[in-house]
Motif scaffolding. Structure first.
Motif, PDB file in Angstrom:
ATOM      1  N   ILE A   1      68.488   6.436  50.791  1.00  0.00           N
ATOM      2  CA  ILE A   1      67.220   5.732  51.020  1.00  0.00           C
ATOM      3  C   ILE A   1      66.271   6.628  51.813  1.00  0.00           C
ATOM      4  CG2 ILE A   1      66.138   3.741  52.144  1.00  0.00           C
ATOM      5  CD1 ILE A   1      68.695   2.135  51.554  1.00  0.00           C
TER       6      ILE A   1
ATOM      7  N   TYR B   1      59.427   1.686  53.568  1.00  0.00           N
ATOM      8  CA  TYR B   1      60.242   1.857  54.778  1.00  0.00           C
ATOM      9  C   TYR B   1      60.153   0.612  55.657  1.00  0.00           C
ATOM     10  CZ  TYR B   1      61.589   3.593  59.427  1.00  0.00           C
ATOM     11  OH  TYR B   1      62.164   3.744  60.663  1.00  0.00           O
TER      12      TYR B   1
ATOM     13  N   CYS C   1      64.685   9.258  49.655  1.00  0.00           N
ATOM     14  CA  CYS C   1      63.638   8.718  48.776  1.00  0.00           C
ATOM     15  C   CYS C   1      62.345   8.493  49.562  1.00  0.00           C
ATOM     16  CB  CYS C   1      64.099   7.398  48.147  1.00  0.00           C
ATOM     17  SG  CYS C   1      65.272   7.628  46.809  1.00  0.00           S
ATOM     18  N   ILE C   2      62.471   7.955  50.772  1.00  0.00           N
ATOM     19  CA  ILE C   2      61.276   7.694  51.580  1.00  0.00           C
ATOM     20  C   ILE C   2      60.607   9.011  51.965  1.00  0.00           C
ATOM     21  CG2 ILE C   2      60.496   6.831  53.829  1.00  0.00           C
ATOM     22  CD1 ILE C   2      62.711   4.621  53.428  1.00  0.00           C
TER      23      ILE C   2
ATOM     24  N   CYS D   1      63.654   9.582  59.050  1.00  0.00           N
ATOM     25  CA  CYS D   1      64.369   9.975  57.832  1.00  0.00           C
ATOM     26  C   CYS D   1      65.296  11.158  58.119  1.00  0.00           C
ATOM     27  CB  CYS D   1      63.383  10.352  56.721  1.00  0.00           C
ATOM     28  SG  CYS D   1      62.468   8.947  56.070  1.00  0.00           S
TER      29      CYS D   1
ATOM     30  N   THR E   1      55.868   4.945  50.027  1.00  0.00           N
ATOM     31  CA  THR E   1      57.193   4.873  50.666  1.00  0.00           C
ATOM     32  C   THR E   1      57.088   4.531  52.163  1.00  0.00           C
ATOM     33  OG1 THR E   1      57.345   7.282  51.064  1.00  0.00           O
ATOM     34  CG2 THR E   1      58.395   6.432  49.066  1.00  0.00           C
TER      35      THR E   1
ATOM     36  N   ALA F   1      64.168   3.879  46.686  1.00  0.00           N
ATOM     37  CA  ALA F   1      64.475   3.408  48.047  1.00  0.00           C
ATOM     38  C   ALA F   1      64.685   1.897  48.009  1.00  0.00           C
ATOM     39  CB  ALA F   1      63.348   3.781  49.008  1.00  0.00           C
TER      40      ALA F   1
END
Lengths: 324, 324
Positions: free
Chosen positions: A148, A134, A151-152, A179, A130, A38
């Protein structure tokens, strides 16, 4: 050094640098990989040079969500960041040797973090690293795209056991909501992370379950996973992630201990508990650590000695009544 | 009758009544129980008389979160509401006989809902009926306390398989965040709903897994659960919830079929799929229904005939390539 930098300060410190190495912990999981990539994607969007390093190869299931081709550039770093790494020993032998004293910024959510970097941003209330990443990326003023966001989300869902662990907060769910809005294929991630098991893994689970031992009025379960069992069922080491949670699935079990045979007479212990019981303290006595309800340590000796040592620490369970 | 009433209208219709019966579906799950009791508590707070009815007893794990002592008042209802009930047949034999044509309001999230009530508020985009109930309660202007929040959370987490299914939206997570802020013991709920298994259930899972059959290049798995297996492992019927999801855990399986032996030569089939494949259509052909990725139907005949019938519908898997 303990710092009281704000997330805004952290983002600004990053924006003042151009070339980054990002280090994950060894035996990488969804949170360390998600955090690294991320941040990798976000800094790339800011025109920076970035490269992620990990002692071990990434398990296949994570590779679906990251583009490793972009991670091959050669350059010297201005700035070295570690993500989800509580202690330099967790970098793994090679990375530790190279970077032990050179980590500029440590971003982590483990309360047991050793503050080994020049700047340490540690937020134990975050369910996953994460979650912190963020917030940092928002302060970098980068538009969060699907890569991104995935990934978070990956870090959050793996470190919370799909939103089931005690570490989940309202904020955890709000970030997950974001997300999803930003395009994360949440169902696909969940499937890759949790649902899919190889037939060998399924066989291994059955063998382990058949051999589980219960102690202290069935409030403690001990599972044992030998190298033989892996071989017998054809299970590869990397297919065994999350297997430590099996012990706690048994009705009435308050503390689950999974003992895994390693090389050279070493055994890796993974302890799991409900929110009432702190197993981090117990693992700390044996030089290990982690989170209050999910910790680990390494022991040597005979399997009988190891069992006795850990059972002694859990003796209190005999007369312990859970309210839940 | 299809209605286009707003959630505000629905809340106001409820506020104009004094005495309510709330009906759940038979074989009650977390969503129908959570919906019924969240609404029960909310209407009680408004000084109304309310009683929840269910054809079957509530499984023990749900009872931890509801107060059944408050559910014993005798009175005649002004208004009858069903929650999470797609069709009157799902009320169960007794409740159907009594209330088939008497349901005033049907609140549900199944796209297959039969619109059997005088007023039908159906929202298929909701991951759980408790998502809809949450919106209704907000419009009732009731302060959501811990009991209500836990009922709402219970419905969401059970109907989404702990936030893993395709039906989860950003809104699902936002409501979960609210429930946690309002005091819902989310981790305790997750543990009671998902993690805890009796040793007999664990044994049953192993027996079922050992006997699973794979078809169409391992893209289809068929599991069979006989009455013998239940007896052999000492598993009670009510301990088998969620067992249909086992089939989809196997690497590469796109459609999982679980066939359970019932009384009188009847078999209950549960189909599970990833988001690409619609199994609701397949179940509909045999008089069943549910959701696109989780549906069921009942068949009679020999186990061989049943397998052949369902395999015929899944023949397309042979040459089907999943993108995921």
């Amino acid at each position: 050094m303990k710092t009281r930098k704000s997330i805004f300060d952290i983002a600004n410190m990053l924006l003042r640098r151009n070339n980054f190495y990002i280090l994950t912990h060894k035996s990488p999981d969804g949170d360390t990989i998600g955090s690294a990539f991320a941040l990798f994607y976000a800094l790339k969007k800011k025109g920076r040079k970035v490269r992620v390093f990990c002692e071990d190869p990434f398990p296949e299931k994570y590779e679906f969500f990251i583009n490793l081709l972009n991670n091959e550039e050669n350059f010297e770093p201005h700035y070295i960041i570690s993500v989800d790494v509580a202690d330099t020993i967790l970098l793994g032998e090679n990375l530790e040797k190279k970077y032990e004293r050179k980590v500029d910024m440590c971003i982590d959510h483990h309360a047991s973090n050793k503050y080994f970097a020049k700047v340490n941003y540690i937020e134990p209330s975050a369910a996953a690293t994460t979650e912190i990443i963020y917030d940092i990326i928002k302060n970098l003023k980068v538009r969060i795209d699907r890569s991104i966001a995935e990934c978070i989300y990956m870090g959050i869902t793996t470190d919370t056991g799909s939103f089931r662990h005690t570490n989940v907060t309202a904020k955890t769910h709000r970030i997950a909501a974001k997300c999803i809005e930003l395009g994360a294929r949440h169902n696909l991630i969940s499937r890759k992370m949790f649902d899919i098991k190889s037939t060998s893994r399924i066989k291994l689970e059955c063998v382990v379950m058949e051999n589980i031992e219960l102690y202290y009025k069935d409030k403690c379960a001990i599972a044992f996973i030998s190298k033989d069992m892996l071989e017998q069922t054809g299970t590869r080491e990397e297919e065994t992630g999350g297997i430590a949670s099996m012990t706690r699935q048994i009705e009435g079990v308050l503390v689950g201990v999974t003992i895994r045979e390693r090389e050279n007479g070493e055994y890796k212990l993974s302890l799991r508990s409900g929110h009432e019981i702190d197993v981090q303290n117990i693992c700390a006595k044996f030089g290990g650590g982690g989170h209050p309800n999910a910790s680990g340590c390494t022991m040597t000796g005979s399997i009988k000695e190891i069992k006795n040592k850990i059972l002694k620490e859990l003796e209190f369970l005999e007369n312990y009544d859970s309210r839940f």
